[in-house]
Scaffold this motif. Structure first.
Motif, PDB file in Angstrom:
ATOM      1  N   VAL A  37      43.317  24.074  45.846  1.00  0.00           N
ATOM      2  CA  VAL A  37      43.461  25.515  46.004  1.00  0.00           C
ATOM      3  C   VAL A  37      44.454  25.975  44.941  1.00  0.00           C
ATOM      4  N   PHE A  38      44.225  27.143  44.432  1.00  0.00           N
ATOM      5  CA  PHE A  38      45.110  27.749  43.453  1.00  0.00           C
ATOM      6  C   PHE A  38      46.219  28.472  44.198  1.00  0.00           C
ATOM      7  N   CYS A  39      47.461  28.170  43.896  1.00  0.00           N
ATOM      8  CA  CYS A  39      48.565  28.762  44.640  1.00  0.00           C
ATOM      9  C   CYS A  39      49.438  29.668  43.776  1.00  0.00           C
ATOM     10  N   GLY A  40      49.030  29.918  42.560  1.00  0.00           N
ATOM     11  CA  GLY A  40      49.837  30.737  41.667  1.00  0.00           C
ATOM     12  C   GLY A  40      49.553  32.211  41.816  1.00  0.00           C
ATOM     13  N   ASN A  41      50.272  32.994  41.053  1.00  0.00           N
ATOM     14  CA  ASN A  41      50.085  34.437  41.136  1.00  0.00           C
ATOM     15  C   ASN A  41      49.663  35.023  39.787  1.00  0.00           C
ATOM     16  N   THR A  42      49.073  34.198  38.932  1.00  0.00           N
ATOM     17  CA  THR A  42      48.576  34.738  37.680  1.00  0.00           C
ATOM     18  C   THR A  42      47.268  35.469  37.933  1.00  0.00           C
ATOM     19  N   ARG A  43      46.867  36.278  36.990  1.00  0.00           N
ATOM     20  CA  ARG A  43      45.697  37.120  37.162  1.00  0.00           C
ATOM     21  C   ARG A  43      44.390  36.334  37.196  1.00  0.00           C
ATOM     22  N   TYR A  44      44.329  35.267  36.411  1.00  0.00           N
ATOM     23  CA  TYR A  44      43.103  34.481  36.323  1.00  0.00           C
ATOM     24  C   TYR A  44      43.368  33.069  36.834  1.00  0.00           C
ATOM     25  N   ALA A  45      42.698  32.701  37.882  1.00  0.00           N
ATOM     26  CA  ALA A  45      42.869  31.368  38.468  1.00  0.00           C
ATOM     27  C   ALA A  45      42.242  30.316  37.566  1.00  0.00           C
TER      28      ALA A  45
END
Length: 161
Positions: A37-45
């Protein structure tokens, strides 16, 4: 008043569903299942794809990673933590980009450029016991703890490998 309560409940329910991170399967075999799962807060996973999923002691990491960085990637390091059935078994930091003579071609990429990386590496892993392995990968840029990537992964080993 009852209608208003139902609308509020429905809105909160939909918000809770949309806040759940999307699970991306990497591979599924008779011996192992892997997903992230992607847990970051950037615009593009980021997108990760594995071409093979052979979980023996000579594990081949053969896949593709693509992402669009939110910052210039001049200096980058990763922190990697691994848990086995809730016991933390590893916690390391790896420097990937230093700004000079870097091994990885994405080093020096600018904010907003699409990075597409083919990875073909042979890893020698210790024997895997049956159980659940959790992985936390965090990529930081510019030595200032600017989080570029954050990925949580899970591997479930169905048998001792």
């Amino acid at each position: 008043m009852a209608l208003m309560g139902r609308c509020l409940f429905f809105s909160l329910y939909m918000f809770a569903l949309s806040a759940v991170p999307q699970k991306h399967f990497l591979c599924r075999t008779a011996t192992i299942d892997m997903w992230y799962v992607f847990c970051g807060n950037t615009r593009y996973a980021p997108r990760i794809t594995m071409k093979s999923c052979d979980a023996n002691t000579k594990f081949g990491l053969n896949g593709i990673i693509s992402w669009i960085p939110s910052f210039d990637v001049n200096n980058m390091y990763w922190t990697v933590a691994i848990w086995y059935n809730t016991l933390k078994v590893s916690d390391h930091t790896y420097v990937l980009c230093t700004g000079t003579d870097d091994e990885f071609e994405f080093c020096g990429s600018l904010k907003g450029e699409t990075i597409l990386m083919n990875i073909e590496r042979r890893l020698v892993l210790p024997r895997l016991k049956k159980g659940v392995y959790k992985f936390a990968f965090q990529g930081f840029v510019d030595g200032q703890k600017k989080e570029e990537l954050c990925i949580n992964g899970t591997a479930t080993s169905k048998i001792d490998i």
